[in-house]
Design a protein around this motif. Sequence first.
Motif, PDB file in Angstrom:
ATOM      1  N   GLY B 256     -20.804  -1.825 -47.544  1.00 18.49           N
ATOM      2  CA  GLY B 256     -20.748  -2.647 -48.744  1.00 18.49           C
ATOM      3  C   GLY B 256     -21.948  -2.465 -49.657  1.00 18.49           C
ATOM      4  O   GLY B 256     -21.874  -2.725 -50.864  1.00 18.49           O
ATOM      5  N   CYS B 257     -23.067  -2.029 -49.097  1.00 17.74           N
ATOM      6  CA  CYS B 257     -24.261  -1.755 -49.908  1.00 17.74           C
ATOM      7  C   CYS B 257     -24.299  -0.309 -50.410  1.00 17.74           C
ATOM      8  O   CYS B 257     -25.063   0.015 -51.319  1.00 17.74           O
ATOM      9  CB  CYS B 257     -25.534  -2.030 -49.101  1.00 17.74           C
ATOM     10  N   LEU B 258     -23.493   0.554 -49.789  1.00 19.98           N
ATOM     11  CA  LEU B 258     -23.537   1.981 -50.140  1.00 19.98           C
ATOM     12  C   LEU B 258     -22.564   2.367 -51.247  1.00 19.98           C
ATOM     13  O   LEU B 258     -22.757   3.364 -51.929  1.00 19.98           O
ATOM     14  CB  LEU B 258     -23.208   2.833 -48.900  1.00 19.98           C
ATOM     15  N   LEU B 259     -21.495   1.562 -51.404  1.00 23.85           N
ATOM     16  CA  LEU B 259     -20.383   2.018 -52.249  1.00 23.85           C
ATOM     17  C   LEU B 259     -20.698   1.967 -53.748  1.00 23.85           C
ATOM     18  O   LEU B 259     -20.268   2.845 -54.509  1.00 23.85           O
ATOM     19  CB  LEU B 259     -19.140   1.174 -51.929  1.00 23.85           C
ATOM     20  N   TYR B 260     -21.425   0.949 -54.176  1.00 24.60           N
ATOM     21  CA  TYR B 260     -21.740   0.817 -55.605  1.00 24.60           C
ATOM     22  C   TYR B 260     -23.245   0.890 -55.812  1.00 24.60           C
ATOM     23  O   TYR B 260     -24.026   0.582 -54.910  1.00 24.60           O
ATOM     24  CB  TYR B 260     -21.221  -0.518 -56.158  1.00 24.60           C
ATOM     25  N   ASP B 261     -23.655   1.242 -57.019  1.00 19.58           N
ATOM     26  CA  ASP B 261     -25.076   1.285 -57.357  1.00 19.58           C
ATOM     27  C   ASP B 261     -25.527  -0.127 -57.746  1.00 19.58           C
ATOM     28  O   ASP B 261     -24.985  -0.731 -58.673  1.00 19.58           O
ATOM     29  CB  ASP B 261     -25.304   2.270 -58.510  1.00 19.58           C
ATOM     30  N   GLU B 262     -26.528  -0.623 -57.040  1.00 15.92           N
ATOM     31  CA  GLU B 262     -26.982  -1.991 -57.247  1.00 15.92           C
ATOM     32  C   GLU B 262     -27.459  -2.223 -58.683  1.00 15.92           C
ATOM     33  O   GLU B 262     -27.276  -3.303 -59.247  1.00 15.92           O
ATOM     34  CB  GLU B 262     -28.126  -2.297 -56.262  1.00 15.92           C
ATOM     35  N   ASN B 263     -28.070  -1.196 -59.283  1.00 17.05           N
ATOM     36  CA  ASN B 263     -28.679  -1.392 -60.595  1.00 17.05           C
ATOM     37  C   ASN B 263     -27.738  -1.123 -61.763  1.00 17.05           C
ATOM     38  O   ASN B 263     -27.814  -1.780 -62.795  1.00 17.05           O
ATOM     39  CB  ASN B 263     -29.919  -0.507 -60.719  1.00 17.05           C
ATOM     40  N   THR B 264     -26.838  -0.158 -61.592  1.00 18.12           N
ATOM     41  CA  THR B 264     -26.016   0.210 -62.745  1.00 18.12           C
ATOM     42  C   THR B 264     -24.579  -0.286 -62.666  1.00 18.12           C
ATOM     43  O   THR B 264     -23.852  -0.233 -63.650  1.00 18.12           O
ATOM     44  CB  THR B 264     -25.982   1.743 -62.908  1.00 18.12           C
ATOM     45  N   GLN B 265     -24.142  -0.746 -61.490  1.00 21.52           N
ATOM     46  CA  GLN B 265     -22.755  -1.216 -61.375  1.00 21.52           C
ATOM     47  C   GLN B 265     -22.743  -2.718 -61.082  1.00 21.52           C
ATOM     48  O   GLN B 265     -23.455  -3.198 -60.208  1.00 21.52           O
ATOM     49  CB  GLN B 265     -22.031  -0.438 -60.264  1.00 21.52           C
ATOM     50  N   ASP B 266     -21.910  -3.419 -61.803  1.00 21.79           N
ATOM     51  CA  ASP B 266     -21.929  -4.881 -61.795  1.00 21.79           C
ATOM     52  C   ASP B 266     -21.104  -5.440 -60.622  1.00 21.79           C
ATOM     53  O   ASP B 266     -20.104  -6.116 -60.818  1.00 21.79           O
ATOM     54  CB  ASP B 266     -21.360  -5.367 -63.136  1.00 21.79           C
ATOM     55  N   ALA B 267     -21.553  -5.147 -59.393  1.00 26.18           N
ATOM     56  CA  ALA B 267     -20.767  -5.561 -58.220  1.00 26.18           C
ATOM     57  C   ALA B 267     -21.443  -6.693 -57.452  1.00 26.18           C
ATOM     58  O   ALA B 267     -21.063  -6.996 -56.328  1.00 26.18           O
ATOM     59  CB  ALA B 267     -20.514  -4.374 -57.314  1.00 26.18           C
ATOM     60  N   HIS B 268     -22.439  -7.317 -58.043  1.00 23.71           N
ATOM     61  CA  HIS B 268     -23.156  -8.441 -57.438  1.00 23.71           C
ATOM     62  C   HIS B 268     -23.670  -8.073 -56.042  1.00 23.71           C
ATOM     63  O   HIS B 268     -24.414  -7.117 -55.908  1.00 23.71           O
ATOM     64  CB  HIS B 268     -22.288  -9.697 -57.449  1.00 23.71           C
ATOM     65  N   ALA B 269     -23.220  -8.801 -54.988  1.00 20.26           N
ATOM     66  CA  ALA B 269     -23.824  -8.597 -53.662  1.00 20.26           C
ATOM     67  C   ALA B 269     -23.353  -7.332 -52.953  1.00 20.26           C
ATOM     68  O   ALA B 269     -23.745  -7.070 -51.824  1.00 20.26           O
ATOM     69  CB  ALA B 269     -23.582  -9.823 -52.793  1.00 20.26           C
ATOM     70  N   GLY B 270     -22.503  -6.545 -53.587  1.00 22.11           N
ATOM     71  CA  GLY B 270     -22.038  -5.298 -52.981  1.00 22.11           C
ATOM     72  C   GLY B 270     -20.528  -5.233 -52.892  1.00 22.11           C
ATOM     73  O   GLY B 270     -19.822  -6.052 -53.476  1.00 22.11           O
ATOM     74  N   ALA B 271     -20.045  -4.246 -52.139  1.00 23.53           N
ATOM     75  CA  ALA B 271     -18.603  -4.052 -52.007  1.00 23.53           C
ATOM     76  C   ALA B 271     -18.065  -4.846 -50.823  1.00 23.53           C
ATOM     77  O   ALA B 271     -18.796  -5.182 -49.897  1.00 23.53           O
ATOM     78  CB  ALA B 271     -18.291  -2.578 -51.812  1.00 23.53           C
ATOM     79  N   SER B 272     -16.766  -5.144 -50.851  1.00 18.85           N
ATOM     80  CA  SER B 272     -16.067  -5.693 -49.692  1.00 18.85           C
ATOM     81  C   SER B 272     -14.647  -5.155 -49.706  1.00 18.85           C
ATOM     82  O   SER B 272     -14.328  -4.225 -50.442  1.00 18.85           O
ATOM     83  CB  SER B 272     -16.080  -7.219 -49.711  1.00 18.85           C
ATOM     84  N   GLY B 273     -13.786  -5.733 -48.874  1.00 14.45           N
ATOM     85  CA  GLY B 273     -12.403  -5.259 -48.794  1.00 14.45           C
ATOM     86  C   GLY B 273     -12.261  -4.279 -47.655  1.00 14.45           C
ATOM     87  O   GLY B 273     -13.185  -3.524 -47.357  1.00 14.45           O
ATOM     88  N   CYS B 274     -11.078  -4.274 -47.012  1.00 16.04           N
ATOM     89  CA  CYS B 274     -10.993  -3.428 -45.811  1.00 16.04           C
ATOM     90  C   CYS B 274     -10.997  -1.955 -46.158  1.00 16.04           C
ATOM     91  O   CYS B 274     -11.315  -1.120 -45.304  1.00 16.04           O
ATOM     92  CB  CYS B 274      -9.843  -3.824 -44.895  1.00 16.04           C
ATOM     93  N   GLY B 275     -10.736  -1.598 -47.425  1.00 15.94           N
ATOM     94  CA  GLY B 275     -10.859  -0.197 -47.818  1.00 15.94           C
ATOM     95  C   GLY B 275     -12.297   0.260 -47.948  1.00 15.94           C
ATOM     96  O   GLY B 275     -12.578   1.470 -47.978  1.00 15.94           O
ATOM     97  N   CYS B 276     -13.233  -0.686 -48.040  1.00 17.58           N
ATOM     98  CA  CYS B 276     -14.649  -0.328 -48.209  1.00 17.58           C
ATOM     99  C   CYS B 276     -15.152   0.447 -46.988  1.00 17.58           C
ATOM    100  O   CYS B 276     -15.562   1.603 -47.094  1.00 17.58           O
ATOM    101  CB  CYS B 276     -15.472  -1.590 -48.450  1.00 17.58           C
ATOM    102  N   SER B 277     -15.100  -0.167 -45.820  1.00 17.74           N
ATOM    103  CA  SER B 277     -15.628   0.533 -44.643  1.00 17.74           C
ATOM    104  C   SER B 277     -14.780   1.752 -44.305  1.00 17.74           C
ATOM    105  O   SER B 277     -15.298   2.770 -43.831  1.00 17.74           O
ATOM    106  CB  SER B 277     -15.734  -0.412 -43.440  1.00 17.74           C
ATOM    107  N   ALA B 278     -13.467   1.673 -44.574  1.00 15.93           N
ATOM    108  CA  ALA B 278     -12.585   2.805 -44.255  1.00 15.93           C
ATOM    109  C   ALA B 278     -12.935   4.028 -45.103  1.00 15.93           C
ATOM    110  O   ALA B 278     -13.049   5.148 -44.597  1.00 15.93           O
ATOM    111  CB  ALA B 278     -11.129   2.402 -44.475  1.00 15.93           C
ATOM    112  N   SER B 279     -13.132   3.814 -46.406  1.00 12.88           N
ATOM    113  CA  SER B 279     -13.407   4.957 -47.284  1.00 12.88           C
ATOM    114  C   SER B 279     -14.811   5.497 -47.062  1.00 12.88           C
ATOM    115  O   SER B 279     -15.039   6.711 -47.139  1.00 12.88           O
ATOM    116  CB  SER B 279     -13.192   4.564 -48.752  1.00 12.88           C
TER     117      SER B 279
END
Lengths: 330, 330
Positions: B256-279
Amino acid sequence: MGKFKIERPVYFHSWASVVGRLEREGPLGEAFDEWDATDRFGAETWEKAEGELCHRVLGLAMEKGGIGPEEVSAVFGGDLQNQCVATAHGVLPYGIPFAGLYGACSTCTEGLLLAALTLAAVSGFPRVAAVTTSHNCAAERQFRTPLEYGGQRAPTAQWTATAGGAFVLGRVGRIRISAGMVGRMIDGGIRDAGNMGAAMAPAAADSLLRWFADGEAVSSYDAIVTGDLGREGSRHLAELLEERGLSLEGRHRDCGCLLYDENTQDAHAGASGCGCSASVLAAHFLPALQRGEMKRLLFLSTGALMSPSSVQQGENIFGVAPIIQLQIQG
Amino acid sequence: MGKFKIERPVYFHSWASVVGRLEREGPLGEAFDEWDATDRFGAETWEKAEGELCHRVLGLAMEKGGIGPEEVSAVFGGDLQNQCVATAHGVLPYGIPFAGLYGACSTCTEGLLLAALTLAAVSGFPRVAAVTTSHNCAAERQFRTPLEYGGQRAPTAQWTATAGGAFVLGRVGRIRISAGMVGRMIDGGIRDAGNMGAAMAPAAADSLLRWFADGEAVSSYDAIVTGDLGREGSRHLAELLEERGLSLEGRHRDCGCLLYDENTQDAHAGASGCGCSASVLAAHFLPALQRGEMKRLLFLSTGALMSPSSVQQGENIFGVAPIIQLQIQG
């Protein structure tokens, strides 16, 4: 064709059934372990009532087997509520490691199959459990309309059972799960959420045709038990099998046809819900095997895969029907 | 403590990842096999788009492995949609026997664990697959509010990934699933559906404490990878483990911390969803193992068990975190 033996011995250690009022008043009423005349199980919402039902039936299966939750290595379970929350709430207090399933009304067989495979694969696990519930009032509100709406039911509609079954599997016992099959999803072109039997029958037919494709004799089973095809789906199954030249030789039983009295209980085409096959297996078929009245049984719960959204968006309802083979040892 | 070895050899045969626009624009963007800039995958609703995503990623995993659906004996899968309909629709056309799962965002690890156990238990099965997806727009509409509502997101909120991962397991290969654990549900007292990280961290902590209870060294793993705790949940996990005297020694990674860029992508605390860890497993960690950059990995997708109804009825959100151990052979 996908049928496999479960090579290591896996047996039913203990089991239990808990139902609501209508199920208690039906032909199998005396056979259930517990029932609640209010269908509420002490809870303040129908959704929580199903969680309590799950909690009670799993606890009772362990009690009847003389074991505590720390003696069960994992539990497989699911229900019909969105995100299977009834099972989550029912299992949580026991602290047993949990794997959630969604197989609609096929969940009872799916859970028993996966519990059996897990026990076969993991030498260190003494026991694994499976639990499944459904609740009429929670299911109607979620899938169709809240009870208060008073929607008219079609003659093909089935009555979602307020019922649950729980099973503890272990390495010793009398009734063995000796073979199984994972079901294929079959799209029979059905879009009517009021005719689940028709949506599930093609999957039951597919699974049975695959099961008997190796030439195994139908007569080697005392009964071939489907989950909840109901009267409509059972007729449809017989037609589909006849077209393909397979006769069940009078051995077909359907839990959905057994749970309520056709003449005196207003359940239309029969019972459904994943608690239907679970409670009927626990209260009727396992005791018959235990007493030696039956020796070998094929058990396939039948599921209809759909959501309210998928139905509203015009998608078909798919059926699925995993199988387990039960037999008396010795 | 529930940890078990998978005694028979079970390996990753092939795998694939498919994502949406935001995931492609993130730090791992180049690593995904396919992406759709519209997030629609050619479908007319978000729900059906996720079904297409599932269909595509499972097909791609088989293509990359040089096999057809008839060479896969069963597929375990699930998603976040009510009744897991995205997975049902994605898998149906392949005709592979199907077992549906609901483990919320833990489904990827749950599916891999059950696929591995099935392969270990059933000698006749050459290969078993697992597939998991999530779709931001379908999940927001279902669990929170439709996108059109424009609801304000809390800083603790995570962004449900539009992503999927599919995996084919077989009996030969390089990356082995050598051990596993079924997760216990843990109730951390969280009722805020906008803070999934806090709901899942206690379950991840429980699973890791049970895993390392036998004295196994944290340093024997190149990475300990959680599914989608995000930044909030990852901090919480570190605190919970510190209280109990377990340090992950800088080895913790969170998909969840790896999928989006903390500084440039507006994803707040990170990614979630069962596709996150799978992908992220398919696009990032399995290739790192394949290239020999990592040798031994602990992988635990983290799930938050709740439904919109259970949250509205004031129930707590439970976490669950099953584990698999991956390692390079030879």
